[in-house]
Design a protein around this motif. Structure first.
Motif, mmCIF file in Angstrom:
data_model
loop_
_atom_site.group_PDB
_atom_site.id
_atom_site.type_symbol
_atom_site.label_atom_id
_atom_site.label_comp_id
_atom_site.label_asym_id
_atom_site.label_seq_id
_atom_site.Cartn_x
_atom_site.Cartn_y
_atom_site.Cartn_z
ATOM 1 N N GLY A 80 0.556 -1.297 0.032
ATOM 2 C CA GLY A 80 -0.100 0.037 -0.024
ATOM 3 C C GLY A 80 0.765 1.342 0.136
ATOM 4 O O GLY A 80 0.431 2.372 -0.755
ATOM 5 N N VAL A 81 2.007 1.233 0.881
ATOM 6 C CA VAL A 81 2.741 2.408 0.615
ATOM 7 C C VAL A 81 3.427 2.675 -0.606
ATOM 8 O O VAL A 81 3.466 3.619 -1.174
ATOM 9 C CB VAL A 81 3.902 2.171 1.823
ATOM 10 C CG1 VAL A 81 5.007 3.388 1.611
ATOM 11 C CG2 VAL A 81 3.180 2.214 3.233
ATOM 12 N N HIS A 201 -1.442 5.726 6.624
ATOM 13 C CA HIS A 201 -1.634 4.254 6.080
ATOM 14 C C HIS A 201 -0.552 3.526 6.751
ATOM 15 O O HIS A 201 -0.773 2.417 7.179
ATOM 16 C CB HIS A 201 -1.817 4.044 4.714
ATOM 17 C CG HIS A 201 -2.216 2.602 4.319
ATOM 18 N ND1 HIS A 201 -1.418 2.051 3.375
ATOM 19 C CD2 HIS A 201 -2.644 1.720 4.928
ATOM 20 C CE1 HIS A 201 -2.095 0.744 3.234
ATOM 21 N NE2 HIS A 201 -2.703 0.528 4.324
ATOM 22 N N ALA A 202 0.549 3.913 6.623
ATOM 23 C CA ALA A 202 1.872 3.040 7.090
ATOM 24 C C ALA A 202 1.692 3.072 8.849
ATOM 25 O O ALA A 202 2.204 2.010 9.417
ATOM 26 C CB ALA A 202 3.082 3.612 6.684
ATOM 27 N N VAL A 203 1.255 4.187 9.383
ATOM 28 C CA VAL A 203 1.451 4.192 10.563
ATOM 29 C C VAL A 203 0.112 3.536 11.185
ATOM 30 O O VAL A 203 0.153 2.807 12.301
ATOM 31 C CB VAL A 203 1.436 5.678 11.107
ATOM 32 C CG1 VAL A 203 1.363 5.729 12.526
ATOM 33 C CG2 VAL A 203 2.988 6.063 10.618
ATOM 34 N N GLY A 214 -4.845 1.097 0.569
ATOM 35 C CA GLY A 214 -5.109 -0.078 1.394
ATOM 36 C C GLY A 214 -5.892 -1.176 0.725
ATOM 37 O O GLY A 214 -5.502 -2.359 0.859
ATOM 38 N N TRP A 215 -6.623 -0.699 -0.390
ATOM 39 C CA TRP A 215 -7.215 -2.102 -1.315
ATOM 40 C C TRP A 215 -6.002 -2.666 -1.789
ATOM 41 O O TRP A 215 -6.277 -3.883 -2.107
ATOM 42 C CB TRP A 215 -8.179 -1.147 -2.189
ATOM 43 C CG TRP A 215 -9.250 -0.457 -1.439
ATOM 44 C CD1 TRP A 215 -9.730 -0.413 -0.182
ATOM 45 C CD2 TRP A 215 -10.012 0.524 -2.017
ATOM 46 N NE1 TRP A 215 -10.627 0.493 -0.053
ATOM 47 C CE2 TRP A 215 -10.833 1.129 -0.977
ATOM 48 C CE3 TRP A 215 -10.298 1.117 -3.590
ATOM 49 C CZ2 TRP A 215 -11.887 2.070 -1.322
ATOM 50 C CZ3 TRP A 215 -10.876 2.428 -3.535
ATOM 51 C CH2 TRP A 215 -11.814 2.703 -2.576
ATOM 52 N N LEU A 219 -4.926 -6.951 -1.301
ATOM 53 C CA LEU A 219 -4.887 -7.952 -2.392
ATOM 54 C C LEU A 219 -3.579 -8.879 -2.187
ATOM 55 O O LEU A 219 -3.332 -9.691 -3.080
ATOM 56 C CB LEU A 219 -4.931 -7.306 -3.882
ATOM 57 C CG LEU A 219 -6.076 -6.583 -4.350
ATOM 58 C CD1 LEU A 219 -6.096 -6.003 -5.570
ATOM 59 C CD2 LEU A 219 -7.329 -7.556 -4.369
ATOM 60 N N TRP A 220 -2.658 -8.314 -1.525
ATOM 61 C CA TRP A 220 -1.377 -8.941 -1.423
ATOM 62 C C TRP A 220 -1.601 -10.541 -0.528
ATOM 63 O O TRP A 220 -2.094 -10.475 0.304
ATOM 64 C CB TRP A 220 -0.359 -8.250 -0.572
ATOM 65 C CG TRP A 220 1.132 -8.801 -0.377
ATOM 66 C CD1 TRP A 220 1.743 -9.423 0.579
ATOM 67 C CD2 TRP A 220 1.944 -8.945 -1.693
ATOM 68 N NE1 TRP A 220 2.872 -9.878 0.125
ATOM 69 C CE2 TRP A 220 3.269 -9.433 -1.122
ATOM 70 C CE3 TRP A 220 1.658 -8.690 -2.902
ATOM 71 C CZ2 TRP A 220 4.156 -9.939 -2.173
ATOM 72 C CZ3 TRP A 220 3.004 -8.712 -3.909
ATOM 73 C CH2 TRP A 220 4.180 -9.244 -3.492
#
Length: 514
Positions: A80-81, A201-203, A214-215, A219-220
Motif C-alpha cells: 500500500g505504501v 496508512h503506514a502508521v 489499502g485496497w 490484495l497481497w
C-alpha cells in the motif's frame, strides 16, 4: 473550399486522420514495412532476451531473504505504501512529462486547432497508459510467480493480484494526467496530500480500508492483520475506482493548456536532440526548474570566505524551493537505503546500497551547483584570490554538510545510534560529494568516443558513450556495493577512502586537460 464543406465540416476523427495522412506522406515518416519490422524485432527480443531474464529474475527472487520480505505480515502494508508513493510520483511526473504529449508539430497542427483534445491527444495518452498498465501487471505477475513457486499460491489469488495491479496502473495513469493538467503549486499540493495519506496508512493500517492504497495492499496474498471481508471487497473497489478515474480522462484532456503542451513538447524534443548528440548534461538541464523566488535575497553575506560561499550556495538552492525540498527528502531516503544495505543480507545488501548511492548522488545536485562554477573558472584566470582548489573546497562545504546531516537522519531511522553503520554512511556521503565534484569537471564528450567500434553484434560505440555519460552513477554504485560487502567497519572505510582518492585524482586530471 466547397460550400457543402463549410456547412458540414468533416467530423474530428476524419480531420485528424487527414492530418496524420499528410504527415505520414513525408519522406522521413515510418512506412508500413518499418512498423512491421519494429513489431517483428520487438517480438524477437521478448522471446529471446526478456523471457529468460524474467525467469532468471524469478529464480533470483526465490531466495530465503527475499521470500522472508514478501511473506512478512507487514508486506501488505508495504504494498500500500508503494502504491501511494507511486501515485504521488506520477502527479509530480506530469509536471515534467505528461502522458498526453506528442511532437511539437502535432501539438501545433492538431492539438492547437478547434478539435477537442480528448480526440487529438487520445492516442499518446492511450499509449502511455498501456505501457504503465503493462509494466504494473508484469511486476505483479513476476511476484505472483515467485509466490506460486515458493508457497503454492492459488491461481485465483495470482489473477486477482495481476488484475489489481492493472487497476493501479490505470489510477497511476490518471494521476499522471492530472499532474500534467494542474498548475505546479496544485500538483505539489496534491502529491503532498497523497504522501501524507500514505504515511498515515503506514502508521495506522486500519485507515487503509478507506483508500485505494489499502485496497491494493489487501490484495497481497499473505497472512496479515487485514480483515477477510476487506480482502474480498478490495478488488471490486479498486477496479471501480480505476473505472471512475478513467471516466474523467476526456474532461482532463480537454482542459489541458496549449501553452504548457507546446512547452513540454519543445523541451523534450530539445532534450532528445542533446541526448542523441551525447550531451546528457545539456539534456538534463532542460528540466531544471528556473528560479522563481528570492529575487531580492542578498546572497553575498559574511565576513569570512566560508560564510560567504555557504550563504551564496544556500541562497542559490533555496531559489527553487520545490527542488530543494525534494532533494532534502531524497537525501534522507538515500541515508535509509545506505544503512539498510550496509546491514542487509549478502544478496540484497549490495543492491540496496548501490541504489542508495545513486539516489544520494542525484539528490546532491540541488546543493552542488557551485561545483559547476568552480569547474568553469578553472580555465579562466584566477580572480579574487581564489584558485581552482579553493573554489572546489569552498563550494563543497554546503553539499558536505547537507549530505552528512540528511543521510545521518535517514540512517538514524534504520540503525539508531549504531556508530559502525553511521560512520560508514557518513563516509559514503562525503564520497558522493567528491564524485559530484569530479563529474562537474567532466567537460564535453571526447570525439574519440564517436569513432565506430566494429563487433560481431554491430557498432559498440554507443555503449562507450553511455558509460562515459553515466560514469558517476556507475562509480557511486560500485563503491557503495563494495563497502556493503566488506567484512568490518575499518575495511568499509578503507574502500570508501580509496574510492574518494580515485575521485579526487580523476577530477584533478580532468581539470588539467581543460
Amino acid at each position: 473550399m466547397p460550400e457543402a464543406a463549410l456547412l458540414h465540416p468533416p467530423d474530428p476523427a476524419r480531420r485528424l486522420a487527414a492530418v496524420r495522412a499528410v504527415h505520414g506522406g513525408r519522406g522521413d515518416a515510418r512506412s508500413t514495412g518499418d512498423v512491421a519490422y519494429v513489431v517483428y524485432a520487438t517480438v524477437l527480443v521478448l522471446a529471446i532476451v526478456v523471457a529468460p531474464l524474467v525467469r532468471g529474475l524469478v529464480i533470483g527472487l526465490s531466495g530465503p531473504e527475499v521470500l522472508g520480505v514478501l511473506t512478512a505480515p507487514s508486506a501488505a502494508r508495504g504494498v500500500g505504501v508503494v502504491v501511494g508513493l507511486l501515485l504521488a510520483a506520477c502527479v509530480l511526473l506530469g509536471q515534467v512529462r505528461g502522458p498526453a504529449l506528442t511532437s511539437p508539430f502535432f501539438t501545433v497542427a492538431v492539438a492547437g486547432t478547434d478539435l477537442p483534445r480528448s480526440v487529438t491527444l487520445r492516442r499518446p495518452f492511450c499509449t502511455a497508459t498501456a505501457l504503465l498498465v503493462t509494466s504494473s501487471a508484469l511486476v505483479a505477475a513476476v511476484l505472483a510467480w515467485v509466490l506460486h513457486d515458493a508457497t503454492g499460491l492459488p491461481s485465483s489469488s495470482a489473477g486477482a493480484l495481476v488484475l489489481g495491479a492493472s487497476a493501479v496502473g490505470l489510477l497511476a495513469a490518471v494521476a499522471w494526467l492530472l499532474g500534467q493538467r494542474l498548475s505546479p503549486a496544485r500538483a505539489s499540493g496534491l502529491a503532498g496530500i497523497l504522501a501524507v495519506v500514505t504515511g498515515l496508512h503506514a502508521v495506522v493500517p486500519t485507515i487503509g480500508i478507506l483508500v485505494p492504497t489499502g485496497w491494493a495492499g489487501a490484495l497481497w496474498p499473505v497472512e496479515s492483520s487485514i480483515p477477510s471481508w476487506a480482502e474480498t471487497a478490495a478488488l471490486p473497489a479498486l477496479v471501480a475506482a480505476a473505472l471512475l478515474a478513467v471516466a474523467a480522462v476526456p474532461r482532463l484532456l480537454d482542459a489541458l493548456g496549449g501553452v504548457e503542451l507546446l512547452a513540454q513538447a519543445r523541451r523534450w524534443e530539445t532534450a532528445g536532440t542533446s541526448a542523441s548528440a551525447g550531451d546528457l548534461s545539456g539534456a538534463l538541464g532542460q528540466f531544471r526548474p528556473p528560479p522563481r523566488t528570492g529575487r531580492a535575497w542578498w546572497a553575498v553575506r559574511g565576513r569570512s570566505s566560508v560564510g560567504r560561499f555557504v550563504v551564496r550556495d544556500l541562497v542559490g538552492a533555496l531559489r527553487t524551493p520545490a527542488r530543494a525540498a525534494g532533494g532534502a527528502l531524497v537525501l534522507v531516503l538515500a541515508g535509509t537505503l545506505l544503512a539498510t544495505g550496509l546491514e542487509g543480507p549478502e544478496l540484497l545488501g549490495p543492491v540496496v546500497a548501490a541504489v542508495g548511492a545513486v539516489v544520494g548522488y542525484l539528490a546532491l545536485g540541488v546543493v552542488a551547483d557551485g561545483f559547476r562554477h568552480a569547474a568553469e573558472a578553472a580555465s579562466a584566470p584566477t580572480l579574487y584570490r581564489y584558485g581552482t582548489g579553493s573554489l572546489f573546497a569552498l563550494h563543497g562545504l554546503l553539499p558536505t554538510a547537507c549530505a552528512l546531516l540528511l543521510t545521518g537522519a535517514g540512517t538514524a531511522v534504520v540503525a539508531g545510534p549504531d556508530l559502525a553503520i553511521g560512520s560508514a554512511v557518513a563516509a559514503l556521503a562525503c564520497f558522493l560529494v567528491l564524485v559530484r565534484a569530479r563529474d562537474s569537471a567532466k567537460g564535453p564528450l571526447p570525439p574519440q568516443l564517436l569513432t565506430p567500434v566494429s563487433t560481431p553484434a554491430g557498432d559498440a560505440s554507443g555503449v562507450a558513450i553511455v558509460v562515459w555519460q553515466a560514469d558517476a552513477l556507475i562509480v557511486s554504485a560500485l563503491v557503495a556495493a563494495a563497502a556493503s560487502t566488506a567484512p568490518d567497519t575499518p575495511a568499509r572505510l578503507l574502500v570508501v577512502a580509496l574510492g574518494g582518492l580515485g575521485a579526487v585524482l580523476s577530477a584533478r586530471a580532468r581539470l588539467r586537460r581543460t
